[in-house]
Motif scaffolding. Structure first.
Motif, PDB file in Angstrom:
ATOM      1  N   SER A  76       2.525   5.823  12.895  1.00  0.00           N
ATOM      2  CA  SER A  76       2.931   5.854  11.490  1.00  0.00           C
ATOM      3  C   SER A  76       2.679   4.503  10.843  1.00  0.00           C
ATOM      4  O   SER A  76       2.294   3.531  11.505  1.00  0.00           O
ATOM      5  N   ASP A  77       2.949   4.423   9.545  1.00  0.00           N
ATOM      6  CA  ASP A  77       2.739   3.158   8.836  1.00  0.00           C
ATOM      7  C   ASP A  77       3.842   2.146   9.121  1.00  0.00           C
ATOM      8  O   ASP A  77       3.775   1.011   8.657  1.00  0.00           O
ATOM      9  N   GLU A  78       4.860   2.526   9.889  1.00  0.00           N
ATOM     10  CA  GLU A  78       5.898   1.572  10.279  1.00  0.00           C
ATOM     11  C   GLU A  78       5.459   0.653  11.406  1.00  0.00           C
ATOM     12  O   GLU A  78       6.020  -0.433  11.569  1.00  0.00           O
ATOM     13  N   GLY A  79       4.503   1.100  12.217  1.00  0.00           N
ATOM     14  CA  GLY A  79       4.147   0.329  13.396  1.00  0.00           C
ATOM     15  C   GLY A  79       2.659   0.259  13.629  1.00  0.00           C
ATOM     16  O   GLY A  79       1.863   0.880  12.922  1.00  0.00           O
ATOM     17  N   PHE A  80       2.270  -0.506  14.627  1.00  0.00           N
ATOM     18  CA  PHE A  80       0.877  -0.582  15.047  1.00  0.00           C
ATOM     19  C   PHE A  80       0.827  -1.189  16.437  1.00  0.00           C
ATOM     20  O   PHE A  80       1.836  -1.677  16.970  1.00  0.00           O
ATOM     21  N   SER A  81      -0.351  -1.148  17.025  1.00  0.00           N
ATOM     22  CA  SER A  81      -0.536  -1.710  18.359  1.00  0.00           C
ATOM     23  C   SER A  81      -1.664  -2.725  18.358  1.00  0.00           C
ATOM     24  O   SER A  81      -2.747  -2.466  17.826  1.00  0.00           O
ATOM     25  N   SER A  82      -1.382  -3.884  18.931  1.00  0.00           N
ATOM     26  CA  SER A  82      -2.432  -4.875  19.198  1.00  0.00           C
ATOM     27  C   SER A  82      -2.546  -5.064  20.708  1.00  0.00           C
ATOM     28  O   SER A  82      -2.849  -6.137  21.202  1.00  0.00           O
ATOM     29  N   ASP A 475      -2.114  14.621   3.751  1.00  0.00           N
ATOM     30  CA  ASP A 475      -2.944  15.773   3.413  1.00  0.00           C
ATOM     31  C   ASP A 475      -4.028  15.493   2.381  1.00  0.00           C
ATOM     32  O   ASP A 475      -4.861  16.363   2.114  1.00  0.00           O
ATOM     33  N   ASN A 476      -4.011  14.319   1.782  1.00  0.00           N
ATOM     34  CA  ASN A 476      -5.021  14.015   0.761  1.00  0.00           C
ATOM     35  C   ASN A 476      -5.313  12.523   0.742  1.00  0.00           C
ATOM     36  O   ASN A 476      -4.516  11.706   1.238  1.00  0.00           O
ATOM     37  N   GLN A 477      -6.445  12.171   0.170  1.00  0.00           N
ATOM     38  CA  GLN A 477      -6.873  10.781   0.191  1.00  0.00           C
ATOM     39  C   GLN A 477      -5.952   9.881  -0.622  1.00  0.00           C
ATOM     40  O   GLN A 477      -5.762   8.710  -0.302  1.00  0.00           O
ATOM     41  N   ALA A 478      -5.360  10.429  -1.675  1.00  0.00           N
ATOM     42  CA  ALA A 478      -4.438   9.625  -2.478  1.00  0.00           C
ATOM     43  C   ALA A 478      -3.253   9.164  -1.627  1.00  0.00           C
ATOM     44  O   ALA A 478      -2.807   8.007  -1.728  1.00  0.00           O
ATOM     45  N   GLY A 479      -2.745  10.066  -0.788  1.00  0.00           N
ATOM     46  CA  GLY A 479      -1.654   9.689   0.091  1.00  0.00           C
ATOM     47  C   GLY A 479      -2.073   8.651   1.112  1.00  0.00           C
ATOM     48  O   GLY A 479      -1.335   7.700   1.395  1.00  0.00           O
ATOM     49  N   ILE A 480      -3.250   8.827   1.666  1.00  0.00           N
ATOM     50  CA  ILE A 480      -3.753   7.867   2.661  1.00  0.00           C
ATOM     51  C   ILE A 480      -3.990   6.502   2.008  1.00  0.00           C
ATOM     52  O   ILE A 480      -3.689   5.454   2.601  1.00  0.00           O
ATOM     53  N   ASP A 481      -4.494   6.499   0.799  1.00  0.00           N
ATOM     54  CA  ASP A 481      -4.709   5.227   0.095  1.00  0.00           C
ATOM     55  C   ASP A 481      -3.385   4.501  -0.119  1.00  0.00           C
ATOM     56  O   ASP A 481      -3.319   3.266  -0.039  1.00  0.00           O
ATOM     57  N   GLN A 482      -2.333   5.256  -0.377  1.00  0.00           N
ATOM     58  CA  GLN A 482      -1.007   4.656  -0.522  1.00  0.00           C
ATOM     59  C   GLN A 482      -0.552   4.035   0.794  1.00  0.00           C
ATOM     60  O   GLN A 482      -0.029   2.915   0.826  1.00  0.00           O
ATOM     61  N   LEU A 483      -0.758   4.753   1.896  1.00  0.00           N
ATOM     62  CA  LEU A 483      -0.348   4.243   3.202  1.00  0.00           C
ATOM     63  C   LEU A 483      -1.166   3.026   3.617  1.00  0.00           C
ATOM     64  O   LEU A 483      -0.653   2.120   4.288  1.00  0.00           O
ATOM     65  N   LYS A 484      -2.423   2.981   3.210  1.00  0.00           N
ATOM     66  CA  LYS A 484      -3.281   1.843   3.563  1.00  0.00           C
ATOM     67  C   LYS A 484      -2.765   0.531   2.996  1.00  0.00           C
ATOM     68  O   LYS A 484      -3.049  -0.534   3.538  1.00  0.00           O
ATOM     69  N   THR A 485      -2.046   0.598   1.892  1.00  0.00           N
ATOM     70  CA  THR A 485      -1.516  -0.640   1.317  1.00  0.00           C
ATOM     71  C   THR A 485      -0.459  -1.265   2.216  1.00  0.00           C
ATOM     72  O   THR A 485      -0.163  -2.460   2.091  1.00  0.00           O
ATOM     73  N   ASP A 487      -0.416  -0.329   5.787  1.00  0.00           N
ATOM     74  CA  ASP A 487      -0.906  -0.254   7.165  1.00  0.00           C
ATOM     75  C   ASP A 487      -2.425  -0.121   7.130  1.00  0.00           C
ATOM     76  O   ASP A 487      -2.961   0.947   6.825  1.00  0.00           O
ATOM     77  N   ALA A 488      -3.114  -1.189   7.464  1.00  0.00           N
ATOM     78  CA  ALA A 488      -4.575  -1.201   7.389  1.00  0.00           C
ATOM     79  C   ALA A 488      -5.216  -0.187   8.310  1.00  0.00           C
ATOM     80  O   ALA A 488      -6.356   0.253   8.069  1.00  0.00           O
ATOM     81  N   ASP A 489      -4.515   0.218   9.365  1.00  0.00           N
ATOM     82  CA  ASP A 489      -5.087   1.194  10.295  1.00  0.00           C
ATOM     83  C   ASP A 489      -5.353   2.537   9.629  1.00  0.00           C
ATOM     84  O   ASP A 489      -6.159   3.332  10.119  1.00  0.00           O
ATOM     85  N   PHE A 490      -4.691   2.814   8.516  1.00  0.00           N
ATOM     86  CA  PHE A 490      -4.924   4.082   7.833  1.00  0.00           C
ATOM     87  C   PHE A 490      -6.279   4.120   7.134  1.00  0.00           C
ATOM     88  O   PHE A 490      -6.680   5.179   6.629  1.00  0.00           O
ATOM     89  N   SER A 491      -7.002   3.009   7.129  1.00  0.00           N
ATOM     90  CA  SER A 491      -8.381   3.043   6.638  1.00  0.00           C
ATOM     91  C   SER A 491      -9.262   3.851   7.584  1.00  0.00           C
ATOM     92  O   SER A 491     -10.357   4.285   7.203  1.00  0.00           O
ATOM     93  N   LEU A 492      -8.784   4.081   8.812  1.00  0.00           N
ATOM     94  CA  LEU A 492      -9.516   4.875   9.802  1.00  0.00           C
ATOM     95  C   LEU A 492      -9.090   6.334   9.794  1.00  0.00           C
ATOM     96  O   LEU A 492      -9.685   7.160  10.496  1.00  0.00           O
ATOM     97  N   PHE A 493      -8.074   6.660   9.040  1.00  0.00           N
ATOM     98  CA  PHE A 493      -7.524   8.013   9.000  1.00  0.00           C
ATOM     99  C   PHE A 493      -8.469   8.934   8.247  1.00  0.00           C
ATOM    100  O   PHE A 493      -8.912   8.624   7.145  1.00  0.00           O
ATOM    101  N   VAL A 494      -8.788  10.083   8.843  1.00  0.00           N
ATOM    102  CA  VAL A 494      -9.670  11.064   8.224  1.00  0.00           C
ATOM    103  C   VAL A 494      -8.841  12.275   7.810  1.00  0.00           C
ATOM    104  O   VAL A 494      -8.230  12.936   8.658  1.00  0.00           O
ATOM    105  N   VAL A 495      -8.785  12.538   6.524  1.00  0.00           N
ATOM    106  CA  VAL A 495      -8.034  13.689   6.023  1.00  0.00           C
ATOM    107  C   VAL A 495      -8.622  14.970   6.610  1.00  0.00           C
ATOM    108  O   VAL A 495      -9.836  15.159   6.647  1.00  0.00           O
ATOM    109  N   GLY A 496      -7.759  15.845   7.088  1.00  0.00           N
ATOM    110  CA  GLY A 496      -8.208  17.086   7.707  1.00  0.00           C
ATOM    111  C   GLY A 496      -8.445  16.955   9.197  1.00  0.00           C
ATOM    112  O   GLY A 496      -8.710  17.963   9.875  1.00  0.00           O
TER     113      GLY A 496
END
Length: 519
Positions: A76-82, A475-485, A487-496
């Protein structure tokens, strides 16, 4: 029931439902349960042992012992792994290339192992001559356990295989035709569980699934389908069952205050040492391992960490005394010297920053700027009573808390236009941490406020991924764009595609399952 230590015999270790990385097709092998089924399921004691084995399915690596926390919190956008383990990073970034990678394989397989144990109880206990009331309760508990495992499977994989009978050479369970088919099974299981479970247990039975647990989970199931009225009905029932918020927020994450008034359901763990820390048989470890994988550098592996935006979220509001939200210090470890942070030596949040060995992060990483500036999870860590993590944490994992019930009920009411009725429920949660009560708000403004409240109350508790699904942000790119702000990892998220994990390839190939879209 405060532990699941008395596991049943080897027959209840249960062969996995599907292939789980074996080289041969397990579905074509003799059922390892077959030679002993008739001799085992005879007595009331056998029924209880079988149920204990079903509960222990919640302690597997792929369920609540370890990997599910990566599937929910770190993806989720709360966490990440390095993590230095590249495949684990890829798993959390939704760019997994090896679908049979250990974390994905165990998450899928161990949930089915737990399902299979519940199915054995449901299949074999009805024929046992025993106390009818106890039999009803045992079967209800098994229905709850199967429902909980399928709740995770549908949220993580979308269309899992629907196994409702014990694994055998001849049984080939079908893959769900739709998510709704899975939800229908979960709902039916939980309705049956509600009818047969007790509201409260005492003594050694504390920790078993209760009627409140089944009711709350059923409400959560309806929430994920956006069936607000149905969800609200369930939560209203839970609110009449005597639960209350623990006075101290931190008590929800310590082993010294488990199964408290706020606990609706938690997975029981014990910290006893066992050389078999990853195994699953009588005498093997029954400890939580999340703290080792999320622990500070030098104290744990730090394979999962928190996003810095969480700090900012906590700082949005002050208590009635003008201090920071005290949940910040309980939720996260971070250096108070980090850029832009408004440190205040008189604030309890800034006084509560010693992380193991009675050291601040500034002291611990005095010459290590990188580690000093990272943000770490504190929930479910053991710093309050020992100076290192490890594979043997005794802290129970709280699957459902009453605070979550209150916030979900508030959300369900608000979505039905009952905004005024929702606000007092949120204010109960806020009052515990001395935040001012909310006043009158519009439905839209309260919807946004609930999103904030769920972060500050529930961050790092396996709830965020469910929230993102329910709010439609995946479910849509607008939501993913919001999450990217955040969590940068959501730039790799593919809708669908990325909303669900890929089904392990070995199982797809041998059991002829349909892979999730675009994987």
């Amino acid at each position: 029931m405060t532990t699941y230590k008395t596991r049943a015999f080897a027959i209840l270790a249960s062969c996995l439902l599907l292939t789980t990385a074996c080289e041969k097709d397990l579905l074509n092998q003799p059922n390892p349960n077959a030679p002993t089924t008739e001799s085992f399921w005879k007595t009331e004691a056998d029924a209880l042992k079988g149920l204990t084995a079903a509960y222990s399915g919640l302690q597997l690596n792929g369920t609540y012992r370890r990997w599910i926390h990566f599937g929910y919190d770190i993806r989720s956008d709360e966490g990440f792994s390095s993590s230095p383990w590249p495949e684990l990073q890829n798993f959390t970034k939704t760019v997994l290339t090896d679908y049979d990678f250990e974390v994905n394989r165990d998450t899928w397989a161990n949930h089915y192992q737990a399902v299979n144990r519940a199915n054995q109880v449901l299949s074999y206990v009805p024929a046992i001559q025993m106390n009818d009331k106890l039999k009803t309760r045992i079967l209800a508990e098994a229905h709850f356990l199967r429902a909980l495992n399928y709740f995770n499977l549908v949220e993580l994989y979308g269309r899992p295989v629907l196994a409702t009978e014990p694994s055998s050479a001849d049984y080939r369970p079908p893959q769900a035709a739709s998510e709704q088919e899975v939800w229908n099974l979960v709902i039916a299981d939980l309705q049956t569980a509600k009818a047969g479970l007790d509201e409260k247990y005492t003594g050694a039975d504390v920790g078993r699934a209760t009627k409140g647990a089944a009711t709350a989970l059923l409400g959560k199931v309806y929430m994920q389908q956006r069936k607000w009225a149905e969800a609200s009905t369930q939560f209203a029932e839970v609110m009449k069952m005597g639960y209350s918020l623990a006075p101290n927020f931190y008590d929800n994450f310590r082993h010294t205050s488990e199964n408290n008034s706020e606990s609706v359901f938690e997975v029981q763990f014990v910290g006893e040492y066992s050389a078999d820390r990853d195994d699953d048989f009588a005498g093997a470890s029954e400890a939580l391992q999340r703290s080792q994988f999320f622990g500070l550098p030098g104290k744990g592996w730090t394979d999962g960490e928190a996003r810095p935006w969480l700090i900012t979220e906590f700082l949005k509001e002050r208590t009635t005394a003008g201090k920071k939200d005290p949940r910040l210090a309980t939720t996260l470890f971070f250096a108070r010297s980090r850029a832009g942070y408004p440190v205040d030596p008189t604030d309890p949040v800034d006084q509560d920053q010693l992380a193991y060995d009675k050291m601040t992060l500034e002291e611990r990483f005095k010459t290590d700027e990188y580690n000093r500036n990272r943000v770490y999870w504190r929930k479910y860590e053991n710093d309050y009573w020992r100076d290192a993590e490890g594979y043997y944490s005794p802290i129970n994992f709280r699957v459902i808390r009453y605070a979550d019930v209150l916030l979900m009920q508030a959300e369900a009411l608000n979505e039905q236009g009952q905004t005024a009725a929702a606000i007092p429920l949120i204010n109960q949660v806020r009052a515990r941490v001395q935040l001012a009560p909310l006043g009158s708000m519009s439905q839209s403004d309260l919807r946004t406020q609930i999103m904030h409240e769920r972060v500050t109350e529930l961050a790092g508790e396996n709830t965020r991924w469910h929230d993102l699904i329910r709010w439609g942000l995946l479910d849509n790119q607008a939501g993913i764009d919001q999450l990217k702000t955040r969590d940068a990892d959501f730039s790799l998220f593919v809708v669908g595609k990325s909303k669900y994990l890929p089904i392990p390839r070995n199982d797809v190939n041998i059991a002829q399952l349909q892979q999730n879209p675009q994987w």
